[in-house]
Design an enzyme around this catalytic site. Structure first.
Site, PDB file in Angstrom:
ATOM      1  N   LYS A 270       3.859  -7.057   4.184  1.00 48.70           N
ATOM      2  CA  LYS A 270       3.751  -5.425   3.779  1.00 48.70           C
ATOM      3  C   LYS A 270       3.476  -4.971   5.077  1.00 48.70           C
ATOM      4  O   LYS A 270       2.885  -5.344   6.086  1.00 48.70           O
ATOM      5  CB  LYS A 270       2.513  -5.210   2.808  1.00 48.70           C
ATOM      6  CG  LYS A 270       1.167  -5.937   3.159  1.00 48.70           C
ATOM      7  CD  LYS A 270       0.525  -4.811   4.182  1.00 48.70           C
ATOM      8  CE  LYS A 270       0.348  -3.498   3.524  1.00 48.70           C
ATOM      9  NZ  LYS A 270      -0.419  -2.419   4.530  1.00 48.70           N
TER      10      LYS A 270
ATOM     11  N   THR B  23       0.419  -3.292  11.418  1.00 46.98           N
ATOM     12  CA  THR B  23      -0.371  -3.348  10.214  1.00 46.98           C
ATOM     13  C   THR B  23       0.285  -4.001   9.167  1.00 46.98           C
ATOM     14  O   THR B  23       0.986  -3.499   8.185  1.00 46.98           O
ATOM     15  CB  THR B  23      -0.914  -2.155   9.686  1.00 46.98           C
ATOM     16  OG1 THR B  23      -1.935  -2.020   8.794  1.00 46.98           O
ATOM     17  CG2 THR B  23       0.077  -1.314   9.302  1.00 46.98           C
TER      18      THR B  23
ATOM     19  N   SER C 111      -7.292  11.141   1.204  1.00 41.41           N
ATOM     20  CA  SER C 111      -7.805  11.934  -0.079  1.00 41.41           C
ATOM     21  C   SER C 111      -6.904  11.823  -1.307  1.00 41.41           C
ATOM     22  O   SER C 111      -6.316  10.868  -1.420  1.00 41.41           O
ATOM     23  CB  SER C 111      -7.313  13.575   0.370  1.00 41.41           C
ATOM     24  OG  SER C 111      -5.899  13.526   0.830  1.00 41.41           O
TER      25      SER C 111
ATOM     26  N   GLU D  62       6.504   4.857   7.571  1.00 38.66           N
ATOM     27  CA  GLU D  62       5.810   6.005   6.833  1.00 38.66           C
ATOM     28  C   GLU D  62       6.570   7.211   7.452  1.00 38.66           C
ATOM     29  O   GLU D  62       6.518   7.339   8.585  1.00 38.66           O
ATOM     30  CB  GLU D  62       4.508   5.965   6.906  1.00 38.66           C
ATOM     31  CG  GLU D  62       3.706   5.313   6.242  1.00 38.66           C
ATOM     32  CD  GLU D  62       1.904   5.114   6.304  1.00 38.66           C
ATOM     33  OE1 GLU D  62       1.278   4.737   5.701  1.00 38.66           O
ATOM     34  OE2 GLU D  62       1.795   5.985   7.485  1.00 38.66           O
TER      35      GLU D  62
ATOM     36  N   ASN E 151      -0.041  10.967   7.048  1.00 39.93           N
ATOM     37  CA  ASN E 151      -1.218  10.381   7.536  1.00 39.93           C
ATOM     38  C   ASN E 151      -2.419  11.584   7.814  1.00 39.93           C
ATOM     39  O   ASN E 151      -3.538  11.001   7.981  1.00 39.93           O
ATOM     40  CB  ASN E 151      -1.015   9.681   9.023  1.00 39.93           C
ATOM     41  CG  ASN E 151      -0.126   8.418   8.720  1.00 39.93           C
ATOM     42  OD1 ASN E 151      -0.714   7.638   8.227  1.00 39.93           O
ATOM     43  ND2 ASN E 151       1.199   8.562   8.696  1.00 39.93           N
TER      44      ASN E 151
ATOM     45  N   THR F  48       0.702  -1.282  -0.058  1.00 38.83           N
ATOM     46  CA  THR F  48       0.044   0.110  -0.078  1.00 38.83           C
ATOM     47  C   THR F  48       0.985   1.282   0.058  1.00 38.83           C
ATOM     48  O   THR F  48       1.368   1.716  -1.122  1.00 38.83           O
ATOM     49  CB  THR F  48      -1.168   0.056   1.140  1.00 38.83           C
ATOM     50  OG1 THR F  48      -0.385  -0.272   2.494  1.00 38.83           O
ATOM     51  CG2 THR F  48      -2.025  -0.907   1.054  1.00 38.83           C
TER      52      THR F  48
END
Length: 385
Positions: free
Chosen positions: A170, A181, A385, A261, A380, A148
């Protein structure tokens, strides 16, 4: 080759249009046997995605023929429509593979709370495409299809005398205990009994994936699956197999940490001389979840006071005035007081090592985390969006 490195496994990753990037987004991993052993561990979040609810039922008999995974949609909090989508995905795979739908695990990852007829059609079509493309060389594409916000595919292979283990993972955000996650599929051609596979997987995840605590946020879709088929004809000592599985799982966990991230520091928190391993984990996790500490590391500030403040909130046994703290090899605190000057600590490298010596017992544990950065907040703030 990742999951197709062990004998007797096929995989594929295809573009189904679930993601706007035009990259692979549906993967299938199939166990061709001779044995069809499966084990899995799932998120401990009470809020569970539909694929988790389905897969927890499938794994009950420890027989798994295949795993279908999609990125581009979590299929979580999508009501009965979402569970029907998961069920239909398993049925589609079962029909095309000639197996029972009750032996097909399903995994999803992506945005929570979205899903419609178009999403369902793309998942089902992607499942069919992936099954048509199955091959013993398809592991790398499968690893790409589950990404992702990941920037790189994450794979690992561990080989032993006559048998091997392969894995793909992942995960880049919402990395916290309860598996973080992550979607992980691990395959092995070792000859294992079902209870052995389950025991080894739980031991490995408990020491690796469950100790990755990047941002303190637990996902709804976490699943780590182990498939074993005995194709090598070799039945390893279970302790040897578990050690190899821990090695592979740790390699994947470190790769997840390195792709978190927005992170600019990969922080290894090592806790030594605790009364128990449980205490060591609790102490390490308290620092990994402390935003003040994580922000300080982002700013290259060796603020060891934030470490002591964090561990003082735990119920672990130790004297906070008899603790040593080391940062990247420099002891900045000893016996709860200042030691070497902060200026001696170089926090500019991405790899950051924090050592906390509780000086009370013999147990140790290591937690993996990252710093808190502007990029993490930015990514995040606009995820949907």
């Amino acid at each position: 080759m990742s999951v197709t490195a062990p004998a007797g496994f096929e995989a594929a990753g295809v573009v189904a249009g679930l993601k706007s990037t035009g990259k692979p987004d549906v993967a299938v991993v199939v166990n061709r046997g001779p044995r069809k052993i499966g084990a899995a561990v799932f998120t401990s979040n009470r809020a569970k995605a539909n694929p988790i609810i389905w897969s927890q039922q499938v794994i009950a008999d420890r027989v798994v023929e295949a795993v279908v995974l999609n990125s581009g949609g979590a299929n979580c909090f999508t009501g009965s429509f979402g569970f029907q989508t998961t069920h239909q995905t398993a049925e589609k795979a079962a029909e095309l593979l000639g197996v029972s739908a009750g032996d097909v695990l399903v995994c999803s990852t992506g945005l929570i709370g979205t899903g419609d007829d178009v999403f369902r059609a793309k998942v089902l079509d992607g499942t069919a495409q992936a099954i048509a493309a199955l091959s013993a060389d398809g592991g790398d594409l499968a690893a790409q299809a589950i990404m992702t916000t990941d920037t790189v595919a994450k794979t690992a292979v561990v080989s032993r005398d006559g048998w091997s283990i392969g894995g793909m993972a992942k995960g880049a955000g919402m990395l916290a205990p309860g598996l973080a996650t992550m979607l992980v599929v691990i395959t092995t051609d070792a000859d294992l009994e079902a209870l052995e596979a389950d025991s080894a997987l739980r031991a490995a995840t408990g020491r690796t994936f469950d100790r990755l605590d990047s941002d303190g946020c637990m996902s709804t879709n976490d699943q780590v699956t182990l498939l074993a088929n005995g194709a090598s004809g070799v039945k390893p000592d279970i302790e040897e197999f578990t050690a190899a599985l821990v090695e592979l799982s740790q390699e994947l966990a470190v790769k997840l940490q390195g792709d978190a991230e927005g992170a600019s520091h990969d922080i290894t928190i090592e806790v030594r001389h605790a009364v128990s391993e449980k205490d060591a984990v609790e102490v390490g996790r308290s620092v990994a979840r402390n935003n003040l500490f994580k922000a300080a590391i982002f700013g290259n500030d060796p603020n060891w006071g934030r470490v002591l403040a964090a561990i003082g909130t735990t119920g672990a046994q130790f004297d906070p005035y008899d603790v040593d703290v080391w940062m990247n090899g420099v002891r900045v605190c000893t016996a709860g007081g200042p030691d070497r000057p902060r200026e001696e600590v170089d926090l500019t490298p991405r790899a950051t090592h924090l050592l906390i010596d509780l000086r009370i017992g013999e147990a140790t544990a290591t937690i993996l985390t990252n710093d808190l950065t502007h990029d993490y907040v930015h990514e995040n703030s606009a995820y949907a969006s």
